[in-house]
Design a protein around this motif. Structure first.
Motif, PDB file in Angstrom:
ATOM      1  N   THR A   8     -10.085  -2.308   4.284  1.00  0.00           N
ATOM      2  CA  THR A   8      -9.837  -1.013   3.629  1.00  0.00           C
ATOM      3  C   THR A   8     -10.273   0.139   4.541  1.00  0.00           C
ATOM      4  OG1 THR A   8     -12.011  -0.974   2.548  1.00  0.00           O
ATOM      5  CG2 THR A   8     -10.202  -1.980   1.297  1.00  0.00           C
ATOM      6  N   THR A  13      -4.767  -1.248   1.569  1.00  0.00           N
ATOM      7  CA  THR A  13      -5.690  -2.123   0.854  1.00  0.00           C
ATOM      8  C   THR A  13      -5.188  -3.541   1.067  1.00  0.00           C
ATOM      9  OG1 THR A  13      -5.851  -0.400  -0.839  1.00  0.00           O
ATOM     10  CG2 THR A  13      -6.838  -2.535  -1.347  1.00  0.00           C
ATOM     11  N   SER A  48      -9.412   6.742  -0.387  1.00  0.00           N
ATOM     12  CA  SER A  48     -10.518   6.014  -1.032  1.00  0.00           C
ATOM     13  C   SER A  48     -10.242   5.783  -2.515  1.00  0.00           C
ATOM     14  CB  SER A  48     -11.837   6.762  -0.840  1.00  0.00           C
ATOM     15  OG  SER A  48     -11.752   8.086  -1.309  1.00  0.00           O
ATOM     16  N   HIS A  51      -7.722   2.940  -2.824  1.00  0.00           N
ATOM     17  CA  HIS A  51      -8.387   1.660  -2.555  1.00  0.00           C
ATOM     18  C   HIS A  51      -9.127   1.177  -3.800  1.00  0.00           C
ATOM     19  CE1 HIS A  51      -7.498   1.214   1.643  1.00  0.00           C
ATOM     20  NE2 HIS A  51      -8.136   2.311   2.013  1.00  0.00           N
ATOM     21  N   LEU A  52      -9.841   2.094  -4.427  1.00  0.00           N
ATOM     22  CA  LEU A  52     -10.644   1.750  -5.609  1.00  0.00           C
ATOM     23  C   LEU A  52      -9.756   1.233  -6.736  1.00  0.00           C
ATOM     24  CD1 LEU A  52     -13.624   1.827  -6.482  1.00  0.00           C
ATOM     25  CD2 LEU A  52     -13.226   4.116  -7.377  1.00  0.00           C
ATOM     26  N   SER A  87     -13.167   4.984   2.406  1.00  0.00           N
ATOM     27  CA  SER A  87     -12.333   3.785   2.328  1.00  0.00           C
ATOM     28  C   SER A  87     -13.136   2.531   2.635  1.00  0.00           C
ATOM     29  CB  SER A  87     -11.158   3.908   3.304  1.00  0.00           C
ATOM     30  OG  SER A  87     -10.301   4.966   2.941  1.00  0.00           O
ATOM     31  N   VAL A  90     -15.301   0.960  -0.238  1.00  0.00           N
ATOM     32  CA  VAL A  90     -14.620   0.168  -1.272  1.00  0.00           C
ATOM     33  C   VAL A  90     -14.558  -1.300  -0.873  1.00  0.00           C
ATOM     34  CG1 VAL A  90     -12.467  -0.156  -2.544  1.00  0.00           C
ATOM     35  CG2 VAL A  90     -13.281   2.163  -2.036  1.00  0.00           C
TER      36      VAL A  90
END
Length: 323
Positions: A8, A13, A48, A51-52, A87, A90
């Motif tokens: 990530t 991702t 970010s 990604h989460l 990023s 995560v």
């Protein structure tokens, strides 16, 4: 050894499950390009957040596609840097959590070295070798003496090559990411039509520099007829390839190493790879590179690096991590 890789570091991702460096059982990548395209580049806050939102489902899909259970994983490998700090967090938190739950080791790995490691999935290569990583954020020429002993021979002093492609594409009003768009247009051009300046340093360094040729293109765009833009872009591609070839051949002479591996998103450019292949063949140098889908960020490369690595890097985000 069965290794799950988690990646990530920027705007993909990704999760993958790999056995040693022999077989990929799954390789799941969720790109964020549609979210960043309208901004002409990656927006760290958006990256970010995405990604989460995606990390759990990407990991679940990688496990499902592999045919394994999570309990079968022997080691988790996760990118700790370089990259975008939000990023990186995560992926690191996800890997550390899985390690705790399943009582398995978690190895933090270097993103740049992971790019090189993916080559071992497709070719039988052993150190020593020279590795060129050319991407949107990096340009490093590395002498690998073993799988865990590296010397950086050349690095970029300004722009990364992929960044240069993207900036030139933006000047021309082409969509992000710009590398593929430039390559399409350049196919219609003559790569020998425009003579580019050769970047050199006063101190004689073999470092890379791409800001000069970027500025050269910027200055030429306004005076170049629309039907000659393919010639300009084809010549630009060749100028980049020649910079790579020059540094690689200098490194071959310096190290007496005749194995070279290529990695990073820029290596998905067919013209650049063909040019380097011809130059290496002329000099009796073996050249290896991955398939295009493994040039850009993926987690199979992270898993490979996690298998090869002797110990973990510190499991915290390291956005400016060096080799």
């Amino acid at each position: 050894m069965i290794v799950m890789g988690i990646e990530t570091s920027c705007d993909e991702t990704a999760a993958a499950i790999v056995k040693d460096t022999d077989k990929i059982f799954s390789n799941v990548i969720l790109t964020q390009i549609p979210y960043h395209r309208r901004f002409g580049g990656v927006v760290p806050e958006i990256a970010s957040r995405r990604h989460l939102e995606a990390i759990n489902s990407v990991i679940d899909e990688a496990v499902f596609k592999s045919g394994f259970e999570m309990s079968h994983i022997d080691r988790f490998a996760v990118t700790v840097g370089p990259g975008l700090v939000g990023s990186l967090i995560v992926g690191i938190v996800a890997a550390r959590t899985l390690g705790k739950i399943y009582k398995k080791p978690v190895f933090g790995v270097n993103h740049i070295l992971s790019h090189l490691a993916v080559n071992f999935l497709f070719d039988e290569i052993s150190p020593p070798y020279l590795g060129l990583v050319a991407s949107g954020g990096h340009c490093d020429l590395i002498h690998a003496k073993t799988h865990n002993d590296f010397e950086v021979l050349s690095k970029t002093r300004d722009d990364a090559p992929g960044e240069t492609f993207d900036k030139i594409a933006k000047m021309l009003g082409l969509p992000y990411p710009g590398g593929a768009e430039i390559e399409k247009i350049a196919k219609r051009g003559n790569p020998d039509s425009v003579k580019f300046p050769v970047p050199k340093f006063k101190d004689g360094s073999d470092d890379f520099s791409f800001s000069g040729i970027k500025t050269f293109v910027k200055n030429r765009i306004g005076e170049t007829p629309k039907d000659k833009i393919p010639d300009l872009l084809a010549s630009f591609q060749k100028a980049v390839a020649k910079i790579f070839a020059d540094r690689i051949m200098n490194a071959v002479k310096k190290t007496n190493c005749i194995r070279v591996i290529l990695a990073g998103g820029v290596i998905s450019n067919n013209f650049i790879v063909s040019f380097l292949s011809e130059e290496c063949a002329k000099n009796s140098v073996q050249l290896f590179w991955p398939r295009p889908e493994f040039c850009t960020d993926n987690a199979a490369m992270t898993a490979c690096r996690g298998f090869l690595q002797e110990s973990s890097l510190k499991l915290i985000p390291q956005p400016d991590l060096k080799i």
